[in-house]
Design an enzyme around this catalytic site. Structure first.
Site, PDB file in Angstrom:
ATOM      1  N   ASP A 366       0.847  -1.199   0.000  1.00 14.70           N
ATOM      2  CA  ASP A 366       0.000   0.000   0.000  1.00 14.70           C
ATOM      3  C   ASP A 366       0.880   1.246   0.000  1.00 14.70           C
ATOM      4  O   ASP A 366       2.066   1.205  -0.357  1.00 14.70           O
ATOM      5  CB  ASP A 366      -0.974  -0.056   1.193  1.00 14.70           C
ATOM      6  CG  ASP A 366      -2.270   0.699   0.951  1.00 14.70           C
ATOM      7  OD1 ASP A 366      -2.283   1.932   1.116  1.00 14.70           O
ATOM      8  OD2 ASP A 366      -3.283   0.068   0.582  1.00 14.70           O
ATOM      9  N   LYS A 476      -4.010  -0.787  -6.734  1.00 13.77           N
ATOM     10  CA  LYS A 476      -5.058  -0.106  -5.967  1.00 13.77           C
ATOM     11  C   LYS A 476      -4.958   1.374  -6.323  1.00 13.77           C
ATOM     12  O   LYS A 476      -3.955   2.013  -6.027  1.00 13.77           O
ATOM     13  CB  LYS A 476      -4.822  -0.329  -4.471  1.00 13.77           C
ATOM     14  CG  LYS A 476      -5.794   0.403  -3.553  1.00 13.77           C
ATOM     15  CD  LYS A 476      -5.569  -0.029  -2.114  1.00 13.77           C
ATOM     16  CE  LYS A 476      -6.349   0.813  -1.113  1.00 13.77           C
ATOM     17  NZ  LYS A 476      -6.003   0.477   0.268  1.00 13.77           N
ATOM     18  N   TRP A 477      -5.984   1.887  -6.986  1.00 15.29           N
ATOM     19  CA  TRP A 477      -5.999   3.284  -7.466  1.00 15.29           C
ATOM     20  C   TRP A 477      -6.786   4.111  -6.448  1.00 15.29           C
ATOM     21  O   TRP A 477      -7.998   4.003  -6.356  1.00 15.29           O
ATOM     22  CB  TRP A 477      -6.653   3.341  -8.846  1.00 15.29           C
ATOM     23  CG  TRP A 477      -6.803   4.705  -9.438  1.00 15.29           C
ATOM     24  CD1 TRP A 477      -7.495   5.765  -8.917  1.00 15.29           C
ATOM     25  CD2 TRP A 477      -6.264   5.176 -10.684  1.00 15.29           C
ATOM     26  NE1 TRP A 477      -7.425   6.850  -9.741  1.00 15.29           N
ATOM     27  CE2 TRP A 477      -6.678   6.517 -10.843  1.00 15.29           C
ATOM     28  CE3 TRP A 477      -5.485   4.591 -11.678  1.00 15.29           C
ATOM     29  CZ2 TRP A 477      -6.338   7.281 -11.957  1.00 15.29           C
ATOM     30  CZ3 TRP A 477      -5.158   5.361 -12.798  1.00 15.29           C
ATOM     31  CH2 TRP A 477      -5.574   6.693 -12.927  1.00 15.29           C
ATOM     32  N   ASP A 478      -6.082   4.966  -5.724  1.00 10.89           N
ATOM     33  CA  ASP A 478      -6.712   5.719  -4.634  1.00 10.89           C
ATOM     34  C   ASP A 478      -6.954   7.172  -5.028  1.00 10.89           C
ATOM     35  O   ASP A 478      -6.417   7.669  -6.030  1.00 10.89           O
ATOM     36  CB  ASP A 478      -5.792   5.645  -3.402  1.00 10.89           C
ATOM     37  CG  ASP A 478      -6.570   5.670  -2.091  1.00 10.89           C
ATOM     38  OD1 ASP A 478      -7.728   6.135  -2.087  1.00 10.89           O
ATOM     39  OD2 ASP A 478      -6.012   5.225  -1.080  1.00 10.89           O
ATOM     40  N   MET A 479      -7.732   7.882  -4.238  1.00  9.44           N
ATOM     41  CA  MET A 479      -8.037   9.306  -4.474  1.00  9.44           C
ATOM     42  C   MET A 479      -8.492   9.856  -3.132  1.00  9.44           C
ATOM     43  O   MET A 479      -9.587   9.545  -2.679  1.00  9.44           O
ATOM     44  CB  MET A 479      -9.172   9.362  -5.504  1.00  9.44           C
ATOM     45  CG  MET A 479      -9.443  10.697  -6.111  1.00  9.44           C
ATOM     46  SD  MET A 479     -10.781  11.553  -5.301  1.00  9.44           S
ATOM     47  CE  MET A 479     -11.131  12.818  -6.485  1.00  9.44           C
ATOM     48  N   ASN A 480      -7.627  10.648  -2.495  1.00  9.84           N
ATOM     49  CA  ASN A 480      -7.855  10.919  -1.086  1.00  9.84           C
ATOM     50  C   ASN A 480      -8.245  12.336  -0.712  1.00  9.84           C
ATOM     51  O   ASN A 480      -7.948  12.780   0.401  1.00  9.84           O
ATOM     52  CB  ASN A 480      -6.619  10.490  -0.286  1.00  9.84           C
ATOM     53  CG  ASN A 480      -6.654   8.997  -0.009  1.00  9.84           C
ATOM     54  OD1 ASN A 480      -7.690   8.464   0.382  1.00  9.84           O
ATOM     55  ND2 ASN A 480      -5.560   8.307  -0.242  1.00  9.84           N
ATOM     56  N   CYS A 526     -10.479   3.053  -5.120  1.00 11.68           N
ATOM     57  CA  CYS A 526     -10.510   3.450  -3.711  1.00 11.68           C
ATOM     58  C   CYS A 526     -10.581   4.963  -3.680  1.00 11.68           C
ATOM     59  O   CYS A 526     -10.028   5.637  -4.550  1.00 11.68           O
ATOM     60  CB  CYS A 526      -9.236   2.952  -3.024  1.00 11.68           C
ATOM     61  SG  CYS A 526      -9.142   3.367  -1.271  1.00 11.68           S
ATOM     62  N   GLY A 528     -10.386   7.101  -0.269  1.00 10.03           N
ATOM     63  CA  GLY A 528     -10.521   7.142   1.182  1.00 10.03           C
ATOM     64  C   GLY A 528     -11.566   6.097   1.574  1.00 10.03           C
ATOM     65  O   GLY A 528     -12.521   6.388   2.279  1.00 10.03           O
ATOM     66  N   ASP A 534     -19.083   3.753  -7.434  1.00 10.76           N
ATOM     67  CA  ASP A 534     -20.185   4.001  -8.369  1.00 10.76           C
ATOM     68  C   ASP A 534     -19.995   3.146  -9.614  1.00 10.76           C
ATOM     69  O   ASP A 534     -18.920   2.570  -9.833  1.00 10.76           O
ATOM     70  CB  ASP A 534     -20.234   5.489  -8.733  1.00 10.76           C
ATOM     71  CG  ASP A 534     -18.914   5.995  -9.288  1.00 10.76           C
ATOM     72  OD1 ASP A 534     -18.550   5.579 -10.404  1.00 10.76           O
ATOM     73  OD2 ASP A 534     -18.233   6.803  -8.615  1.00 10.76           O
ATOM     74  N   GLU A 614      -4.986 -18.218  16.181  1.00 12.72           N
ATOM     75  CA  GLU A 614      -5.512 -17.258  15.198  1.00 12.72           C
ATOM     76  C   GLU A 614      -5.073 -17.645  13.785  1.00 12.72           C
ATOM     77  O   GLU A 614      -5.850 -17.549  12.829  1.00 12.72           O
ATOM     78  CB  GLU A 614      -5.033 -15.838  15.537  1.00 12.72           C
ATOM     79  CG  GLU A 614      -5.765 -15.250  16.735  1.00 12.72           C
ATOM     80  CD  GLU A 614      -5.156 -13.952  17.232  1.00 12.72           C
ATOM     81  OE1 GLU A 614      -5.899 -13.162  17.850  1.00 12.72           O
ATOM     82  OE2 GLU A 614      -3.942 -13.730  17.042  1.00 12.72           O
TER      83      GLU A 614
END
Ligand code: GLA
Length: 730
Positions: A366, A476-480, A526, A528, A534, A614
């Site tokens: 990440d 993983k394409w993020d936009m924060n 992604c 946030g 959508d 675990e």
């Protein structure tokens, strides 16, 4: 099936269970006559009654007939400024400064298969799965053609809509509003359901009866937003999972949107959905056209469950372009909550080693691997390896991970830049900013002007260098942050109303390039968490990180709300450590597994800290998920109880298409002393089959499980879980 009845001038769209009709009336206005359960075809315009309504003007061509007014007629695509005072769908500004639109029918085309849209995401089909109708309207004074696109997916009761506006004249005009969908219904006795929230708690269901005036949700944040989702439902007051008429409407768009319903003075309602008119104005030179994003409608005559299943099936089969659509997706480990920014290659390798021993198949590195990224105030924009953290480079790290039989994934946030970055130091003018104003920061970062191709090209070259330097299987394409200070140096003053939309088109352009150049890479969207969850994004990123809130109990609400439109297979869901990083809650590991495996499954924790027990439990969960993957990701989804209504437990069910298998998942709430025994009524089974539950000896008739239910065991602790695996006996 789509038919045109020449005599009545009616267009009728048939799906298996619904019928949709429009009619060209004697003034060439395209009326909307019906949308609802499938009925015998006839000219349904007999439902529309005319009367003299004061203060509702009459079009000039009606002469002195005061009984015809656009203000009260149900229309297929509403106009403005010429006698209809309700929500407009389109607004044209002509060179003389006037703002109006007045549309009359001119013709139609029919096509096999589903239309496509230039530069925009859309449902797709083969020739046999769908049909297209294009109805042409004209504003003669403005010399504008409005083409209404209808795509009909008969088997899944889904109708898509889009609109193209063409300037046929010799002068430049401006388009100030262009909805994707207008739906006029001759009733107001309905509820509006919307999905709302905030960062860390997205898509919570809200339901309220329609009331006079306009009710709307939308976003002017530049992304579809955590606050309101571009999916809404209109339904009967008593509609529930199993009964009642409901209309679900989704917009395949990832930017500013508005979904509004207006109840008119004479008890009809108009629903309009599309790009938000805030700061939207598109210049159309002669010959130019503008295409709206696509909207999709499902009408279910029998409640929400059927509506959701139709959306899920069509999204899975005709929207997602998933390299894993015919293969099982890998179970992943994401590094974020395990290390945040604080890692080295060695640390990642150690965590990956644990993950691989437990059966995980994909390691996702990440945020924090690039530029000077040691916290969230620096580095964005410099998409090259941070040599201090990864001294031997990316190739060496990926090779080590691959050697453990795990694929490798990587995080990026291409739309953003930190001021503390080489990119910003070289190109401070590349960020969205209004001259004379210092742009607002969000999470310490600024937004690149993605409406500009030169900037996108620069970012893409950097990304390509990374993605081509090692075998990358997942991005993983993020936009924060939300957009502010929206102004582009590349456009003249009169075109600044195009920047929000051009930004979204820019994001789609880059995602399409990625999809084209690296078709084998799975891209997770992604923002946030779920701030851009959508249908538009799903076309490029077949799964989206559902929320930054990874607490299993909060996730029940988030995943429940999300499931009304979007299939479980596209909801990124991870098991994380306890106490939970976002809310401090402690839940059993079994429970976290049950919740996360109902989506695109993974883990997000430092596995080195897990006990032997675990680890055994994690191994069991992964095995279970692998075994039941098809059922969970391709099966029919049933909500059995609502986390918003039932404090005792939340339950859901995945059922195979042939109804011979099902997985029931259930999470108990807070326990109270002497709590009553509960029974759970299952759904979607074959009433005539006998089912074995968790390999037990007893066989239960499907009808009994659905009508009388299955007894839930007593539980002693908070947030316990239960999973039942049902198979039909021979
Ligand atoms: C966002 C994402 C998280 C994580 C961080 C990294 O908040 O939603 O999952 O990737 O960014 O900065």
């Amino acid at each position: 099936m789509i038919t045109y009845n020449e005599q009545n001038q009616t267009f009728t769209l048939y799906t298996c269970n619904t019928l949709y009709q429009m009619k060209v009336d004697h003034y060439q206005v395209l009326l909307h006559t019906y949308y609802g359960p499938r009925i015998e075809e006839c000219d349904l315009s007999y439902l529309i009654q005319c009367a003299d309504h004061s203060f509702s003007p009459n079009p000039n061509e009606t002469g002195y007939d005061r009984t015809y007014s656009l203000d009260v007629m149900p229309q297929e695509y509403s106009t403005c400024g010429v006698g209809d005072f309700r929500l407009p769908s389109v607004e044209l500004e002509l060179p003389n400064g006037s703002r109006s639109a007045n549309l009359r029918y001119t013709g139609y085309y029919l096509q096999k298969g589903k239309y496509t849209l230039p530069e925009l995401p859309a449902f797709y089909s083969g020739e046999e799965d769908a049909e297209t109708l294009i109805v042409c309207l004209e504003d003669a004074a403005a010399q504008v053609t409005v083409k209404l696109y209808f795509g009909v997916f008969e088997a899944s009761d889904l109708i898509t809509r889009a609109v193209q506006i063409v300037n046929q004249g010799t002068e430049t005009i401006r388009l100030c509003r262009c909805a994707s969908l207008c739906l006029d219904l001759l009733r107001t006795d309905m509820d509006l359901i919307t999905f709302n929230g905030h960062h860390l708690m997205e898509r919570c269901l809200d339901r309220a009866p329609l009331r006079p005036g306009i009710q709307s949700v939308g976003s002017i944040r530049g992304a579809s937003s955590h606050q309101h989702n571009p999916f809404v439902i209109l339904c009967d007051h008593d509609a529930d999972e199993e009964k009642g008429l409901c209309y679900g409407a989704m917009l395949l768009y990832s930017g500013n949107f508005e979904a509004a319903v207006e109840c008119s003075q004479y008890e009809s309602s108009r629903f309009v959905m599309g790009i938000h008119p805030y700061h939207f104005c598109w210049t159309l030179a002669p010959g130019e056209s503008f295409t709206s994003p696509e909207a999709a409608l499902v009408c279910s005559p029998c409640g929400f469950a059927q509506m959701s299943r139709q959306f899920h099936r069509t999204i899975r089969n005709h929207l997602l372009r998933d390299p894993y659509s015919h293969r099982r997706k890998p179970v992943l480990l994401n590094s974020w909550e395990a290390t945040y920014f604080d890692f080295t290659a060695d640390k990642l390798v150690e965590i990956a080693k644990e993950a691989s021993l437990l059966g995980m198949e994909l390691f996702v590195m990440d945020d924090g691997w690039f530029g000077s990224r040691n916290d969230d105030n620096s580095g964005l924009g410099d998409w090259r390896i941070n040599k201090t953290k990864l001294p031997e480079g990316l190739e060496s790290l990926v090779a080590k991970i691959n050697d453990m039989d795990m694929a490798f994934g990587i995080w990026v946030e291409p739309e953003m830049v930190n001021e503390n970055s080489d990119l910003y130091r070289e190109h401070p003018d590349w960020v969205l900013h209004i001259p004379g104003r210092s742009p607002a920061r969000g999470r310490g970062q600024l937004v690149l002007d993605f409406s500009r191709k030169d900037i996108r090209d620069h970012i893409y070259r950097q990304l390509q260098a990374v993605f081509s330097s090692a075998p990358i299987a997942y991005i993983k394409w993020d936009m924060n942050r939300s957009l502010t200070d929206v102004w582009s140096a590349a456009l003249p003053a009169e075109r600044q109303g195009e920047v929000y939309h051009r930004y979204v088109l820019g994001v789609y352009d880059l995602l399409e390039r990625l999809h084209h150049d690296y078709p084998h890479i799975l891209i997770e969207g992604c923002c946030g968490g779920g701030g851009r969850f959508d249908g538009g994004m799903l076309y490029y990123t077949p799964q989206i990180w559902c929320s930054d809130d990874s607490d299993a109990v909060d996730r029940l609400k988030i995943q429940y709300g999300t499931s009304f439109c979007y299939p479980p297979s596209c909801m990124g869901a991870h098991v994380s450590a306890v106490p939970n990083e976002q809310n401090g809650r402690i839940t059993p590991l079994e429970t976290r597994g049950v919740v996360a495996m109902s989506g695109a499954f993974g883990y997000e924790m430092d596995l080195k800290k897990c006990t032997k027990e675990e680890k055994a439990e994690i191994r069991r969960q992964i095995q279970l998920y692998k075994t039941h993957y098809d059922l969970i990701c391709q099966g029919d989804y049933y909500r059995l109880s609502s986390p918003f209504e039932n404090p005792s437990f939340t339950a859901w069910e995945h059922v195979s298409a042939d109804k011979r298998e099902a997985v029931v998942s259930l999470i108990f709430g807070n326990q109270r002393p002497a709590s009553p025994f509960h029974r759970l009524r299952l759904k979607g089974l074959d009433a005539s089959l006998q089912y074995q539950v968790n390999s037990g000896e007893k066989l239960y008739p499907g009808s009994t499980l659905m009508e009388a239910g299955y007894p839930l065991p007593p539980v002693q602790k908070d947030y316990q879980s239960l999973q039942l695996y049902l198979t039909a006996g021979s």
